[in-house]
Design an enzyme around this catalytic site. Structure first.
Site, mmCIF file in Angstrom:
data_model
loop_
_atom_site.group_PDB
_atom_site.id
_atom_site.type_symbol
_atom_site.label_atom_id
_atom_site.label_comp_id
_atom_site.label_asym_id
_atom_site.label_seq_id
_atom_site.Cartn_x
_atom_site.Cartn_y
_atom_site.Cartn_z
ATOM 1 N N ARG A 1 0.830 -1.227 0.000
ATOM 2 C CA ARG A 1 0.000 0.000 0.000
ATOM 3 C C ARG A 1 0.851 1.259 0.000
ATOM 4 O O ARG A 1 0.484 2.255 0.641
ATOM 5 C CB ARG A 1 -0.944 0.029 1.202
ATOM 6 C CG ARG A 1 -2.056 -0.983 1.138
ATOM 7 C CD ARG A 1 -3.247 -0.448 0.353
ATOM 8 N NE ARG A 1 -4.287 -1.454 0.218
ATOM 9 C CZ ARG A 1 -5.409 -1.474 0.955
ATOM 10 N NH1 ARG A 1 -5.642 -0.548 1.840
ATOM 11 N NH2 ARG A 1 -6.294 -2.419 0.757
ATOM 12 N N ARG B 1 -3.841 6.618 0.685
ATOM 13 C CA ARG B 1 -4.403 7.799 1.347
ATOM 14 C C ARG B 1 -3.460 8.549 2.274
ATOM 15 O O ARG B 1 -3.742 9.674 2.665
ATOM 16 C CB ARG B 1 -5.661 7.396 2.128
ATOM 17 C CG ARG B 1 -6.866 7.211 1.230
ATOM 18 C CD ARG B 1 -7.979 6.514 1.965
ATOM 19 N NE ARG B 1 -7.541 5.175 2.346
ATOM 20 C CZ ARG B 1 -8.323 4.249 2.881
ATOM 21 N NH1 ARG B 1 -9.577 4.520 3.125
ATOM 22 N NH2 ARG B 1 -7.850 3.060 3.181
ATOM 23 N N ARG C 1 -7.375 11.461 -6.030
ATOM 24 C CA ARG C 1 -8.523 10.612 -5.696
ATOM 25 C C ARG C 1 -9.842 11.388 -5.779
ATOM 26 O O ARG C 1 -10.851 10.838 -6.192
ATOM 27 C CB ARG C 1 -8.286 10.035 -4.302
ATOM 28 C CG ARG C 1 -9.369 9.164 -3.721
ATOM 29 C CD ARG C 1 -9.375 7.791 -4.333
ATOM 30 N NE ARG C 1 -10.455 6.997 -3.775
ATOM 31 C CZ ARG C 1 -11.733 7.107 -4.122
ATOM 32 N NH1 ARG C 1 -12.086 7.978 -5.045
ATOM 33 N NH2 ARG C 1 -12.656 6.350 -3.564
ATOM 34 N N ASP D 1 -6.633 -3.245 -7.418
ATOM 35 C CA ASP D 1 -7.157 -3.870 -6.205
ATOM 36 C C ASP D 1 -7.439 -5.342 -6.479
ATOM 37 O O ASP D 1 -7.739 -5.718 -7.621
ATOM 38 C CB ASP D 1 -8.440 -3.176 -5.733
ATOM 39 C CG ASP D 1 -8.728 -3.532 -4.277
ATOM 40 O OD1 ASP D 1 -8.164 -2.866 -3.386
ATOM 41 O OD2 ASP D 1 -9.473 -4.494 -4.035
ATOM 42 N N TYR E 1 -14.473 -12.465 0.086
ATOM 43 C CA TYR E 1 -15.257 -11.260 -0.247
ATOM 44 C C TYR E 1 -16.447 -11.606 -1.140
ATOM 45 O O TYR E 1 -17.534 -11.051 -0.993
ATOM 46 C CB TYR E 1 -14.369 -10.210 -0.938
ATOM 47 C CG TYR E 1 -13.379 -9.572 0.012
ATOM 48 C CD1 TYR E 1 -13.754 -8.500 0.815
ATOM 49 C CD2 TYR E 1 -12.082 -10.060 0.129
ATOM 50 C CE1 TYR E 1 -12.858 -7.928 1.702
ATOM 51 C CE2 TYR E 1 -11.174 -9.499 1.010
ATOM 52 C CZ TYR E 1 -11.571 -8.430 1.799
ATOM 53 O OH TYR E 1 -10.684 -7.874 2.683
HETATM 54 O O1 CP3 Z 1 -0.002 0.466 -3.201
HETATM 55 C C1 CP3 Z 1 -0.406 -0.716 -3.315
HETATM 56 O O2 CP3 Z 1 -0.197 -1.595 -2.454
HETATM 57 C C2 CP3 Z 1 -1.123 -1.136 -4.577
HETATM 58 C C3 CP3 Z 1 -2.542 -1.124 -4.593
HETATM 59 C C4 CP3 Z 1 -3.374 -2.050 -3.720
HETATM 60 C C5 CP3 Z 1 -4.600 -1.624 -3.139
HETATM 61 N N1 CP3 Z 1 -5.198 -2.701 -2.553
HETATM 62 C C6 CP3 Z 1 -5.117 -0.241 -3.205
HETATM 63 C C7 CP3 Z 1 -6.258 0.159 -2.363
HETATM 64 C C8 CP3 Z 1 -3.220 -3.406 -3.414
HETATM 65 C C9 CP3 Z 1 -2.066 -4.338 -3.732
HETATM 66 C C10 CP3 Z 1 -4.379 -3.810 -2.688
HETATM 67 C C11 CP3 Z 1 -4.613 -5.204 -2.227
HETATM 68 C C12 CP3 Z 1 -5.831 -5.514 -1.455
HETATM 69 N N2 CP3 Z 1 -7.072 -4.977 -1.596
HETATM 70 C C13 CP3 Z 1 -5.893 -6.526 -0.470
HETATM 71 C C14 CP3 Z 1 -4.762 -7.449 -0.052
HETATM 72 C C15 CP3 Z 1 -3.800 -6.815 0.864
HETATM 73 C C16 CP3 Z 1 -4.355 -6.433 2.213
HETATM 74 O O3 CP3 Z 1 -4.441 -5.217 2.454
HETATM 75 O O4 CP3 Z 1 -4.723 -7.328 2.982
HETATM 76 C C17 CP3 Z 1 -7.226 -6.555 0.014
HETATM 77 C C18 CP3 Z 1 -7.774 -7.480 1.089
HETATM 78 C C19 CP3 Z 1 -7.963 -5.572 -0.713
HETATM 79 C C20 CP3 Z 1 -9.415 -5.265 -0.611
HETATM 80 C C21 CP3 Z 1 -9.674 -3.863 -0.221
HETATM 81 N N3 CP3 Z 1 -9.412 -2.765 -1.010
HETATM 82 C C22 CP3 Z 1 -10.249 -3.403 0.978
HETATM 83 C C23 CP3 Z 1 -10.689 -4.299 2.133
HETATM 84 C C24 CP3 Z 1 -10.318 -2.011 0.900
HETATM 85 C C25 CP3 Z 1 -10.970 -1.081 1.883
HETATM 86 C C26 CP3 Z 1 -10.110 -0.795 3.056
HETATM 87 C C27 CP3 Z 1 -9.365 0.473 2.856
HETATM 88 O O5 CP3 Z 1 -8.178 0.503 3.130
HETATM 89 O O6 CP3 Z 1 -10.031 1.441 2.411
HETATM 90 C C28 CP3 Z 1 -9.738 -1.622 -0.341
HETATM 91 C C29 CP3 Z 1 -9.606 -0.241 -0.855
HETATM 92 C C30 CP3 Z 1 -8.258 0.194 -1.330
HETATM 93 N N4 CP3 Z 1 -7.380 -0.568 -2.057
HETATM 94 C C31 CP3 Z 1 -7.689 1.500 -1.155
HETATM 95 C C32 CP3 Z 1 -6.438 1.484 -1.810
HETATM 96 C C33 CP3 Z 1 -5.469 2.622 -1.952
HETATM 97 C C34 CP3 Z 1 -8.356 2.684 -0.462
HETATM 98 C C35 CP3 Z 1 -9.514 3.186 -1.268
HETATM 99 C C36 CP3 Z 1 -9.576 4.681 -1.457
HETATM 100 O O7 CP3 Z 1 -8.571 5.336 -1.783
HETATM 101 O O8 CP3 Z 1 -10.693 5.217 -1.340
#
Ligand code: CP3
Length: 343
Positions: A22, A26, A35, A72, A148
């Site tokens: 990540r 944010r 965003r 994602d 999910y």
């Molecule tokens: O920078 C990076 O790592 C690359 C991008 C990336 C994201 N998600 C961006 C993201 C990667 C590799 C992921 C993987 C991901 N997504 C996982 C596996 C890793 C982990 O964290 O366990 C999982 C389970 C998800 C599913 C997911 N996506 C959830 C549960 C959420 C909501 C929680 C949150 O943090 O908001 C997301 C949203 C998400 N994925 C965001 C980002 C930057 C935030 C959304 C936003 O900017 O509004």
């Protein structure tokens, strides 16, 4: 060759390469700015120009050794036609598939267009990244993506998917087979577009008893690894079986991954001894909250990891993703310390 790749291909790199899960997101003001203009989160993932820009933001700031494609893991169910929505402050929402009959709704032919857009981001990044910065493609592991798809949202215990698998193992296997096959195609397309390495995120691997872990975590990951080895023998794959504890060793031995990402709870001695001895690169495992706290606690923990992993095939990372409240200057401090003290 990029410094990031050498531990995965068998060589110890000094200081160890560093990137952070990540690393785009944010906690960065420039991400929050972009965003706002992107509409929905998935729209950002499917817009190659914006997704490439967001991927590059942390590289410009910190000069990480690897970038990770901005996308994602839930792009896969969304592309299969199980629409995914991200609710502000609450996380992802899907219409749950709780029994095998629901699998009829999934349509593989629909994935081409959406995967194509993600791969266009990969192709752009290939052009725009500095030489020497590796590009990591990724997907969610079938088990984690299934949690999910079946639960319709994130949950602390993944109860819905575990129940589906216990009540109807044959039906659940069908879901896993679909996800294995689609994930192979998706990752292979990312490699064709320019990804240098791949990571498979199994964030909820830790919720299963051993026999289910073998069946729903190890077996699907091994299938994906084997298929990719045939198609792209030179592209290393990192597994991230979060929460797997001591079964991580078996995961490494039986899946054939080239690297293993360790969560925060993994003891350093287990990483430096057992996991390294299994012949893989080890990645991890700083607590993301230390990056929020900063200060002496951060410095000491970084040094402890560097000391434990010195001389091993090691990639510095967090034990899970950066959290939004992380001060960006603490990330700069971390990178500087790893490069200074990791020799
Ligand atoms: O920078 C990076 O790592 C690359 C991008 C990336 C994201 N998600 C961006 C993201 C990667 C590799 C992921 C993987 C991901 N997504 C996982 C596996 C890793 C982990 O964290 O366990 C999982 C389970 C998800 C599913 C997911 N996506 C959830 C549960 C959420 C909501 C929680 C949150 O943090 O908001 C997301 C949203 C998400 N994925 C965001 C980002 C930057 C935030 C959304 C936003 O900017 O509004």
């Amino acid at each position: 060759m990029s410094r990031f790749l050498s531990p995965l291909l068998g060589k110890c790199e000094t200081p160890p390469p560093i990137w952070l899960m990540r690393q785009a997101g944010r906690y960065l003001p420039e991400y929050r700015e972009l965003r706002k203009t992107a509409g929905s989160f998935l729209n950002l993932c499917y817009s190659p120009e914006m997704a490439a820009e967001v991927t590059l933001q942390p590289i410009r700031r910190y000069g990480f050794d690897a970038s990770i494609l901005f996308s994602d893991i839930l792009v896969v169910p969304d592309a299969l036609g199980q629409e995914v929505r991200f609710v502000e402050g609450e996380g992802p929402r899907l219409d749950p598939i709780t029994e095998a009959a629901g699998l009829k709704k999934l349509d593989r032919s629909a994935t081409t267009e959406k995967f194509g857009r993600v791969c266009e981001t990969v192709a752009r990044l290939k052009q725009d990244l500095p030489k020497g910065t590796a590009l990591i493609g990724f997907c969610g592991a079938p088990w984690t993506v299934a949690t999910y798809m079946v639960g319709g949202r994130g949950s602390p215990d993944q109860a819905a998917a575990r129940l589906f698998a216990y009540k109807d193992p044959v039906g659940f296997q069908r879901l896993m087979d679909i996800l294995v096959s689609v994930s192979i195609d998706y990752l292979s397309q990312q490699v064709q577009a320019g990804a240098d390495a791949l990571q498979i995120f199994d964030s909820w691997a830790g919720s299963l008893p051993e026999s289910e872990f073998d069946r729903w975590v190890i077996a699907p990951t091994a299938k994906i690894r084997q298929a990719l080895a045939k198609q792209h023998p030179d592209i290393p794959v990192i597994g991230f079986p979060r929460g797997a504890g001591m079964t991580t060793l078996k995961f490494v031995q039986q899946t054939g991954v080239d690297g293993v990402s360790c969560d925060t709870a993994m003891p350093l001695a287990f990483m430096s001894d057992q996991l390294s001895a299994a012949g893989v690169a080890v990645q991890g495992n700083l607590d993301p909250l230390l990056l929020v706290s900063g200060g002496k606690a951060l410095d000491h923990a970084v040094d402890a990891i560097l000391d434990a992993m010195r001389g091993k095939r090691f990639i510095f990372n967090l034990g899970h993703g950066i959290v939004p409240q992380t001060p960006p200057e603490h990330v700069a401090r971390l990178v500087e310390r790893v490069r200074q003290n990791g020799v």
